[in-house]
Design a protein around this motif. Structure first.
Motif, mmCIF file in Angstrom:
data_model
loop_
_atom_site.group_PDB
_atom_site.id
_atom_site.type_symbol
_atom_site.label_atom_id
_atom_site.label_comp_id
_atom_site.label_asym_id
_atom_site.label_seq_id
_atom_site.Cartn_x
_atom_site.Cartn_y
_atom_site.Cartn_z
ATOM 1 N N LYS A 1 95.550 10.557 61.402
ATOM 2 C CA LYS A 1 94.121 10.418 61.115
ATOM 3 C C LYS A 1 93.423 10.176 62.458
ATOM 4 C CE LYS A 1 94.787 8.534 56.501
ATOM 5 N NZ LYS A 1 94.583 7.394 55.630
ATOM 6 N N GLN A 2 92.095 10.019 62.430
ATOM 7 C CA GLN A 2 91.366 9.906 63.706
ATOM 8 C C GLN A 2 91.766 8.670 64.494
ATOM 9 O OE1 GLN A 2 87.218 10.267 62.689
ATOM 10 N NE2 GLN A 2 87.237 12.428 63.150
ATOM 11 N N ASN B 1 83.425 5.321 54.587
ATOM 12 C CA ASN B 1 84.624 4.486 54.373
ATOM 13 C C ASN B 1 85.104 4.531 52.922
ATOM 14 O OD1 ASN B 1 84.886 3.557 57.026
ATOM 15 N ND2 ASN B 1 83.282 2.036 56.695
ATOM 16 N N SER C 1 85.064 16.027 53.392
ATOM 17 C CA SER C 1 85.999 14.996 53.890
ATOM 18 C C SER C 1 85.322 14.102 54.920
ATOM 19 C CB SER C 1 87.230 15.652 54.519
ATOM 20 O OG SER C 1 87.894 16.447 53.592
ATOM 21 N N SER D 1 84.665 10.118 54.806
ATOM 22 C CA SER D 1 85.196 9.287 55.889
ATOM 23 C C SER D 1 84.111 8.378 56.476
ATOM 24 C CB SER D 1 85.791 10.187 56.967
ATOM 25 O OG SER D 1 86.287 9.426 58.020
ATOM 26 N N THR D 2 82.924 8.941 56.717
ATOM 27 C CA THR D 2 81.839 8.148 57.338
ATOM 28 C C THR D 2 81.347 7.041 56.422
ATOM 29 O OG1 THR D 2 80.231 9.786 56.588
ATOM 30 C CG2 THR D 2 81.023 10.004 58.848
#
Length: 736
Positions: free
Chosen positions: A346-347, A685, A678, A682-683
């Motif tokens: 993941k990032q 949370n 996605s 993600s942003t």
């Protein structure tokens, strides 16, 4: 190299493949481990922290794993060898890392009756740890690799014991996970201590001929390189010698000396795509003469661990045979690093953690059911640790069996009915005995008869796979089913009487389905049969049923109280009472009742902030619906028999951390749409449980998202974010 320099090398290695890793946490793990192991020494006399650092270096350099794995590798001995506890690691780092460290810690020493019992229990624990999080075994293999690299400081007895364990367990698991480089090194290091004379003989002979071998490999590599460049095929080609243990095994199995080994050299050609693999195969067969029967297509028929390549053995221009392996770049990654190559980052560099849930791990765990220690160890060594053979049905379907398999294994791999009715077998159109050993590429035909008497008990000794042995056992259980049922029923009823439970309670239509679910049998007869042949105990059956009967009785009591509360009509305005603290269940307050069993309906998935109503279910407490759910509409509430079952519920202050819910997104189909969705999740949370998308013929896409969110506020933020994506037409919450 100093300890600090070793740590700096670790950081540098991790930065090379994962610059987004959490280096502050990695350093904190190093500092914690250094302090915890302070004063401890290894057998070599070095400070103990050298070992965790070396293991972390292997995890980073060889396997390129995520931040959590590096931290767990640094901490892998603190729970076992220092005063630090699981709770300490969990608080300072994370529960996941604490679980990884505990999983990697050496298995608890228990006194077992036999060596097989001990080995079975240790392997079982290891397999369970693998099935939960594959990183446990990846770190454990790295730990074993460093211990083997520094084995010279141990006593000769310890060297032999650890080397044998490595050869029997860790090297085969590395092979099953596809980690070939580590497998080779573990095997070579083990051989060095198990047969030092044989190992030294091979290494010294290879050393003498090193120049001659290097010249041959360089000539061959240039020949292949030049021809592929002429044809414009993008590629990388390189040669290698077989590793010492591989040569040793061939010399031992085939009773040959080093000069007689058939394929001492192997060349790899790595290309861009599958089409090029087959093109290169044609080129190799054009340059060199192929050796018949030495071609294997693992691209069309991959190995169970995901390995794919084309293998062919050819005769070189110097009259020396060698093997050529042809694969794509992705296949090469999987061949070298195995399961670690599947690891997604993941990032922030944390692994997804689901790649390790392999079917073969579950199968090995299932095969221990009903098997004694000796039989389980046998099935492990055959199913997991042996090489595979690929054989064909007359229709050309491939069956993958353990090496040494017989027609019996083949028959039961097709279907248990085929095995039970088998009267003979043909291999390559010739009748063979049932103990005939199958070889790669054999075409096997099973001859059956409806009047067959069924398997013989001798088949248990002939069959190699645990699947065949298990199915033969099942047949014998079934043949004696009536006798087993009678014995099992008598034992069960005696245990019921002992515990003061009546048979009437068990066979009640209301109770029976739940009780059978609790013991995991489809019917009472199935359970009796299992008790009769010893696969299940009457005590265990009654113990599980007793707990379920108590739960049902409690539930009936609660349901009665709920209905009474719902039906109660106050005759006058209630007087204001002192405020009473009401305890909620999963964040839900049920009017008139504390500590009531609550479940959230799947049709509308309510979350904090939604207007909700409750429905009294039969036997499962209160089901909570959104007020706008079609299943909770005014018509439904007024339906016959439903009036008294609806009651007021509300959200309490102590709601859960998160709740599952669903969103449906309708959008115009386009490239990178799922990527944008996605990113939006993600942003915000948002924890994603699942994504299901499908395209329609008229250019639209329907996407269903299963997510976990805290409350209505976060849900609205997610929906707003999704609505801002280009092409999204509508975001709704499904209900009903």
């Amino acid at each position: 190299m100093t300890i600090q320099e070793q740590y700096e090398l670790l950081e540098k290695t991790v930065r090379g493949y994962n610059p987004a890793a959490d280096f502050a946490q990695i350093h904190a793990a190093f500092a914690f481990a250094d302090k915890a192991h302070a004063g401890q020494k290894r057998k070599s006399g070095e400070p103990y922290i050298i070992h965790p650092l070396a293991v972390a270096q292997i995890v980073a350099e060889e396997l390129k794993l995520d931040s959590e794995s590096i931290e767990a590798a640094l901490l892998h001995d603190v729970i076992e060898d220092t005063p630090a506890t699981h709770e300490d690691v969990s608080k300072l780092f994370s529960p996941t890392i604490a679980d990884l460290v505990e999983g990697v810690s050496k298995l608890t020493r228990i006194q077992y009756a036999t060596k097989e019992d001990e080995q079975m229990e240790n392997l079982r624990k290891m397999l369970i740890a693998m099935s939960k999080d594959i990183r446990v075994i990846l770190i454990k293999i790295s730990d074993r690799l460093h211990n083997m690299r520094t084995m010279e400081y141990q006593s000769p007895a310890k060297q032999k014991q650890k080397s044998l364990e490595t050869m029997e367990i860790y090297a085969p698991i590395s092979h099953r996970l596809g980690m070939q480089r580590i497998k080779w090194e573990l095997e070579d290091l083990s051989l060095k201590y198990l047969d030092p004379i044989g190992y030294e003989e091979i290494v010294s002979k290879l050393g003498v001929k090193q120049k001659e071998y290097d010249a041959f490999m360089q000539r061959t590599q240039i020949q292949i390189d030049d021809r592929l460049n002429e044809l414009g095929i993008q590629h990388i080609v390189y040669g290698r010698m077989k590793h010492p243990y591989s040569i040793y095994r061939k010399m031992f199995n085939q009773n040959k000396n080093l000069d007689e080994i058939f394929d001492l050299f192997a060349f790899r050609v790595v290309v861009e795509n599958v089409g090029d693999c087959y093109n290169v195969l044609g080129v190799i067969h054009d340059i060199y003469k192929p050796i018949l029967g030495r071609f294997k297509d693992y691209i069309g028929t991959p190995k169970p661990n995901g390995y794919q390549s084309l293998h062919t053995t050819v005769m070189g221009t110097d009259g020396i045979p060698f093997e050529v392996q042809i694969r794509t770049r992705q296949m090469h990654e999987i061949a070298e690093y195995g399961v670690a190559a599947h690891w997604k980052y993941k990032q922030n560099g944390q692994g997804a953690g689901t790649e390790g849930r392999y079917e073969w791990v579950r199968r090995l765990l299932e095969n221990q059911e009903g098997a004694d220690a000796e039989d389980y160890i046998h099935s492990l060594k055959v199913d997991m640790f042996a090489d595979e053979v690929f054989v064909f049905t007359p229709n050309g379907d491939v069956q993958n069996l353990p090496a040494g398999a017989t027609p019996i294994d083949f028959a039961y791999a097709i279907h248990s009915a085929v095995g039970n009715r088998m009267v003979g077998a043909k291999v390559n159109n010739r009748i063979v005995t049932l103990d005939h050993i199958l070889k790669n590429g054999d075409i096997v035909e099973i001859m059956t008869s409806k009047s067959a008497k069924g398997p013989s008990r001798d088949w248990m000794k002939i069959a190699k796979s645990s699947e065949a042995r298990s199915k033969i056992r099942q047949w014998f259980k079934k043949e004696r089913k009536e006798e087993n049922i009678a014995n099992g029923r008598a034992a069960f009823e005696a245990e019921l009487k002992h515990c003061g439970i009546s048979m009437r309670e068990v066979i009640s239509q209301e109770n029976l389905p739940g009780l059978l679910k609790k013991v995991a049998y489809a019917s009472l007869d199935d359970m009796y049969a299992a008790i009769g042949y010893g696969g299940f105990s009457a005590q265990k059956a009654v113990s599980r049923m007793h707990g379920e009967l108590q739960r049902i009785a409690k539930q009936h009591q609660q349901e009665k109280q709920l209905l009474e509360a719902a039906e109660a009509k106050p005759s006058e305005e209630p007087r204001p009472a002192a405020p009473k603290k009401i305890k909620s269940e999963q964040g839900i307050i049920v009017e008139g009742l504390d500590n009531c069993l609550v479940k959230f309906s799947k049709c509308c998935t309510p979350v904090p902030g939604d207007e909700i109503v409750g429905f009294i279910t039969r036997g499962y407490g209160v089901s909570v619906h959104r007020a706008d759910c079609p299943n909770a509409s005014p018509e439904k509430r007024m339906a016959p028999g439903q009036e008294g079952r609806w009651l007021k519920v509300s959200w309490g202050t102590d709601t859960n951390d998160s709740y599952p819910t669903s969103l449906e997104v309708v959008c115009k189909d386009r490239a990178n749409l799922l990527l944008d969705i996605s990113a939006a999740l993600s942003t915000t949370n948002t924890f994603v449980l699942g994504v299901n998308t499908r395209s329609t013929e008229d250019g639209f896409a329907l996407c269903r998202l299963e997510i976990r969110i805290r409350d209505g506020q976060q849900l609205r933020a997610v929906m707003n974010k999704l609505n801002q994506i280009s092409g999204v037409l509508k975001v709704t919450r499904p209900a009903g």
